[in-house]
Scaffold this active site. Structure first.
Site, PDB file in Angstrom:
ATOM      1  N   GLU A  37     -38.233 -36.368  64.616  1.00  0.00           N
ATOM      2  CA  GLU A  37     -37.272 -36.358  65.712  1.00  0.00           C
ATOM      3  C   GLU A  37     -36.201 -37.431  65.518  1.00  0.00           C
ATOM      4  O   GLU A  37     -35.037 -37.223  65.839  1.00  0.00           O
ATOM      5  CB  GLU A  37     -37.990 -36.541  67.061  1.00  0.00           C
ATOM      6  CG  GLU A  37     -38.849 -35.354  67.470  1.00  0.00           C
ATOM      7  CD  GLU A  37     -38.032 -34.078  67.664  1.00  0.00           C
ATOM      8  OE1 GLU A  37     -36.803 -34.169  67.846  1.00  0.00           O
ATOM      9  OE2 GLU A  37     -38.615 -32.986  67.607  1.00  0.00           O
ATOM     10  N   TYR A 120     -34.378 -38.439  74.916  1.00  0.00           N
ATOM     11  CA  TYR A 120     -34.674 -37.221  74.174  1.00  0.00           C
ATOM     12  C   TYR A 120     -35.945 -37.373  73.334  1.00  0.00           C
ATOM     13  O   TYR A 120     -36.866 -36.549  73.411  1.00  0.00           O
ATOM     14  CB  TYR A 120     -33.484 -36.834  73.260  1.00  0.00           C
ATOM     15  CG  TYR A 120     -33.921 -35.792  72.260  1.00  0.00           C
ATOM     16  CD1 TYR A 120     -34.032 -34.465  72.640  1.00  0.00           C
ATOM     17  CD2 TYR A 120     -34.323 -36.160  70.971  1.00  0.00           C
ATOM     18  CE1 TYR A 120     -34.493 -33.511  71.757  1.00  0.00           C
ATOM     19  CE2 TYR A 120     -34.786 -35.220  70.079  1.00  0.00           C
ATOM     20  CZ  TYR A 120     -34.878 -33.894  70.482  1.00  0.00           C
ATOM     21  OH  TYR A 120     -35.364 -32.964  69.612  1.00  0.00           O
ATOM     22  N   ASP A 138     -31.485 -31.613  74.060  1.00  0.00           N
ATOM     23  CA  ASP A 138     -30.509 -32.068  73.067  1.00  0.00           C
ATOM     24  C   ASP A 138     -29.244 -31.223  73.225  1.00  0.00           C
ATOM     25  O   ASP A 138     -29.126 -30.420  74.158  1.00  0.00           O
ATOM     26  CB  ASP A 138     -31.089 -32.007  71.642  1.00  0.00           C
ATOM     27  CG  ASP A 138     -31.268 -30.571  71.163  1.00  0.00           C
ATOM     28  OD1 ASP A 138     -31.099 -29.624  71.982  1.00  0.00           O
ATOM     29  OD2 ASP A 138     -31.564 -30.379  69.970  1.00  0.00           O
ATOM     30  N   CYS A 200     -24.897 -13.068  69.997  1.00  0.00           N
ATOM     31  CA  CYS A 200     -25.482 -12.503  71.212  1.00  0.00           C
ATOM     32  C   CYS A 200     -26.286 -11.220  70.967  1.00  0.00           C
ATOM     33  O   CYS A 200     -27.356 -11.035  71.555  1.00  0.00           O
ATOM     34  CB  CYS A 200     -24.406 -12.277  72.264  1.00  0.00           C
ATOM     35  SG  CYS A 200     -23.549 -13.804  72.711  1.00  0.00           S
TER      36      CYS A 200
HETATM   37  S1  SF4 Z   1     -26.601 -14.035  74.934  1.00  0.00           S
HETATM   38 FE1  SF4 Z   1     -25.171 -15.144  73.628  1.00  0.00          FE
HETATM   39  S2  SF4 Z   1     -24.335 -16.784  74.929  1.00  0.00           S
HETATM   40 FE2  SF4 Z   1     -26.157 -15.978  75.952  1.00  0.00          FE
HETATM   41  S3  SF4 Z   1     -27.792 -17.376  75.321  1.00  0.00           S
HETATM   42 FE3  SF4 Z   1     -27.775 -15.632  73.892  1.00  0.00          FE
HETATM   43  S4  SF4 Z   1     -26.467 -16.229  72.166  1.00  0.00           S
HETATM   44 FE4  SF4 Z   1     -26.093 -17.649  73.869  1.00  0.00          FE
END
Ligand code: SF4
Length: 300
Positions: A37, A120, A138, A200
């Protein structure tokens, strides 16, 4: 049927997708986790991996490191950067021996009282080494929580109490599950929900992410430029430390003068190393790593 929770989705994803990192193995000691860490702060995983292994091969326990000099800690730290962490880690090992009989403590307030162990690191050790329920926050975690829960693209300046509260609210009640979720959220921020290009479609919480639902408005502020290194005092400090690390005894001033032409900048960098407790003068005209041999005679 119950809706999947944020922590549940991230934890399940983590169990199948986590990077195979040695400090995550079940038989790793709390000391090895603490070392990881400290090293991972401000340093990428790929550079930490060999340094972490070499450090633990040499000092598998706090007691082993506590018996060695701060100079040796700086030498072993090599080029990981921010070498004060090496000295603070040795200070931490000494405190663990003196206060806790050589065992890394498991109570948060005891961890927080160790030299060089901040908010942390203390929570990371309590969670990852001892399976306790603590928010471990973090930069990556702050970003994930901010996007997924608040729907904001960037977490902005750190607001430690609020960050801890927001993250803790996401954790399961059961300590081991909470510790797993903490590691999972951190990993998600490191490899999927990255600052520049979040992936995403590959994200386990895409279906419940507030930022995704809002249409992903890009951050308004300018993109941060990488920090310049060439020509900075940091570079000069690194060059000076490089010479001192290689030396087996005190290094004359004239030898250090050769590493950088600018006298003013070089003197400033050397003075900074002394002020930071990494280097000490020996007599009138030589320097060495801190504690590298018997106590230095006091000049004058
Ligand atoms: S959907 Fe996209 S913006 Fe939302 S937590 Fe997942 S990677 Fe991040």
């Amino acid at each position: 049927m119950r809706e999947p929770t944020f922590a549940g989705l991230v934890s399940r994803w983590y169990e199948h997708n986590a990077r195979d990192l040695p400090w995550r193995k079940p038989d790793v000691s709390p000391w090895a986790i603490l070392v990881s860490e400290v090293m991972l702060q401000q340093t990428p995983v790929v550079r930490v991996l060999p340094a972490w292994q070499a450090w633990l091969d040499r000092w598998p326990t706090p007691a082993a490191l506590a018996q060695d000099s701060p100079a040796e800690a700086i030498r072993m730290w090599g080029r990981l950067g921010y070498p004060r962490r090496a000295v603070r880690l040795r200070d931490c090992a000494v405190a663990i021996v003196e206060r806790h009989g050589g065992a890394v403590p498991d109570r948060l307030e005891q961890l927080l009282a160790l030299p060089g162990v901040g908010t942390y690191t203390a929570r990371a050790v309590a969670a990852f080494a001892y399976g306790q329920r603590h928010p471990v926050v973090d930069t990556n975690v702050r970003r994930v929580v901010c996007r997924a829960v608040a729907g904001e693209p960037d977490a902005g300046p750190a607001t430690r109490p609020a960050d801890l509260v927001a993250t803790e609210e996401l954790l399961p009640v059961e300590p081991a599950a909470a510790a797993l979720a903490s590691a999972a959220i951190m990993e998600l921020g490191a490899v999927i929900c990255t600052a520049r290009s979040p992936r995403c479609p590959a994200c386990p919480v895409e279906s419940i992410c507030a930022w995704r639902a809002s249409g992903q408005v890009a951050p308004a502020g300018p993109t941060r430029r990488p920090q310049r290194y060439a020509g900075t005092d940091r570079q000069v400090r690194g060059l000076l430390l490089g010479v001192l690390r290689e030396a087996t005894g005190p290094v004359p001033h004239q030898r250090l003068d050769q590493v950088w032409d600018d006298d003013v900048q070089r003197a400033r960098a050397l003075a900074g190393l002394v002020t930071d407790g990494l280097v000490e003068p020996v007599g009138e005209a030589s320097f060495r790593l801190i504690g590298d041999g018997p106590p230095a005679p006091v000049p004058g």
